[in-house]
Motif scaffolding. Structure first.
Motif, short mmCIF file in Angstrom:
data_model
loop_
_atom_site.label_atom_id
_atom_site.label_comp_id
_atom_site.label_asym_id
_atom_site.label_seq_id
_atom_site.Cartn_x
_atom_site.Cartn_y
_atom_site.Cartn_z
N LYS A 117 -5.42 -1.47 3.19
CA LYS A 117 -5.07 -1.49 4.74
C LYS A 117 -3.55 -2.21 4.59
O LYS A 117 -2.79 -1.68 5.40
CB LYS A 117 -5.96 -2.25 5.57
N SER A 170 -1.09 0.37 3.32
CA SER A 170 -0.57 1.24 4.59
C SER A 170 0.29 0.53 5.28
O SER A 170 1.19 1.24 5.80
CB SER A 170 -1.93 1.73 5.06
N ASN A 171 -0.08 -0.36 5.58
CA ASN A 171 0.93 -1.16 6.82
C ASN A 171 2.14 -1.59 6.22
O ASN A 171 3.18 -1.34 6.91
CB ASN A 171 0.13 -2.72 7.09
N GLU A 172 2.35 -1.87 4.82
CA GLU A 172 3.61 -2.16 4.44
C GLU A 172 4.51 -0.93 4.29
O GLU A 172 5.58 -0.88 4.59
CB GLU A 172 3.40 -2.89 2.84
N THR A 212 4.07 1.64 6.25
CA THR A 212 4.43 2.09 7.54
C THR A 212 5.51 1.49 8.09
O THR A 212 6.78 1.88 8.68
CB THR A 212 3.38 1.96 8.51
N GLY A 213 5.73 0.05 7.56
CA GLY A 213 7.00 -0.66 7.90
C GLY A 213 8.29 -0.19 7.26
O GLY A 213 9.23 -0.29 7.76
#
Length: 257
Positions: A245, A248-250, A252-253
């Motif tokens: 997770k 994925s977040n990094e 996306t950023g």
């Protein structure tokens, strides 16, 4: 006498630097010999007249290993020394000294680390009493990284030599414009390498996000892990679900920047 103008500024946040005679810089690293409280000390010796620098640990790794009942002439050590020649600029010499030649000041900081890393490895191998089961940590990290990269349709390269001095490598690099650089830390040495990479990227103003994932707090050391939060973009303890997770977040950023 050669004055190493930028040495302290380049590595002061990671090492203690003391000036000895004849221009020698004695560097006390935060790394310790396995099973002891003896910190690894590296010496930077100017060769004079612009001929570069000799960087070594003064034979202390072999000395301390001997004090702890180790054998630096064992087959395991000989194999390690041969393998060292294939993936590192550092050499384990016949006089039982670990050393490397640096042609310019830019190589000093990363080479100090490479000597300290090799010293720690030599001591551990020479004093090993039994084979230990290899962790599957790096394989699990690789699997998650590749899955996330595939889902995001991003290029993912593994075991990548980074475009900085010293030949330091990333376990994985995702993307190209602002690459996410993953360091899988199985030891305090590898976590320190992530910090060195982060500092060099900042100093050279290179695009990149340094994410260090440690196998556990025990394997890298509590103090080392706590410090890594300040000398990487992010440092975390590995948990398969949480790491996926986070990755994925990094990503996306990064893609939105």
């Amino acid at each position: 006498m050669v004055i190493i103008k930028d040495l302290k500024r380049a590595i002061c946040s990671l090492f203690e630097v003391h000036s000895d005679e004849n221009g020698v810089q004695r560097v006390v690293t935060p790394l310790e010999y396995p099973g002891s409280s003896d910190q690894i000390v590296v010496r930077v010796r100017p060769l004079g007249e612009g001929r570069g620098f000799s960087i070594d640990e003064n034979g202390e790794a072999a000395f301390y290993a001997g004090l702890n009942g180790g054998d630096v002439e064992s087959e395991a050590v000989l194999r390690w020394a041969e393998e060292l020649l294939t993936h590192s600029p550092v050499k384990f010499k016949d006089d039982e000294t670990i050393s490397v030649f640096a042609s310019n000041e830019q190589l000093i900081a990363p080479y100090i680390f490479r000597v300290a890393e090799a010293a720690q490895q030599l001591h551990a191998i020479a004093t090993a009493r039994a084979d230990r089961r290899e962790s599957d940590f790096k394989d699990r990290v690789k699997q998650i990284v590749q899955e996330i990269a595939s889902d995001a349709h991003l290029i993912c390269d593994s075991d990548v030599e980074l475009p900085i001095a010293g030949g330091l490598k990333a376990d994985h690099v995702l993307g190209t414009k602002k690459p996410l650089i993953v360091i899988a830390a199985t030891s305090p040495t590898r976590l320190l390498e992530a910090e060195v990479i982060y500092m060099q990227y900042r100093a050279e103003n290179k695009p990149g996000y340094i994410l260090a994932v440690a196998e556990s707090q025990t394997t890298v050391g509590k103090k080392q892990y706590e410090r890594a939060a300040y000398y990487t973009n992010k440092a975390v303890i590995f948990n398969a679900d949480a790491f996926g997770k986070l990755l994925s977040n990094e990503l996306t950023g990064n893609l939105l920047q």
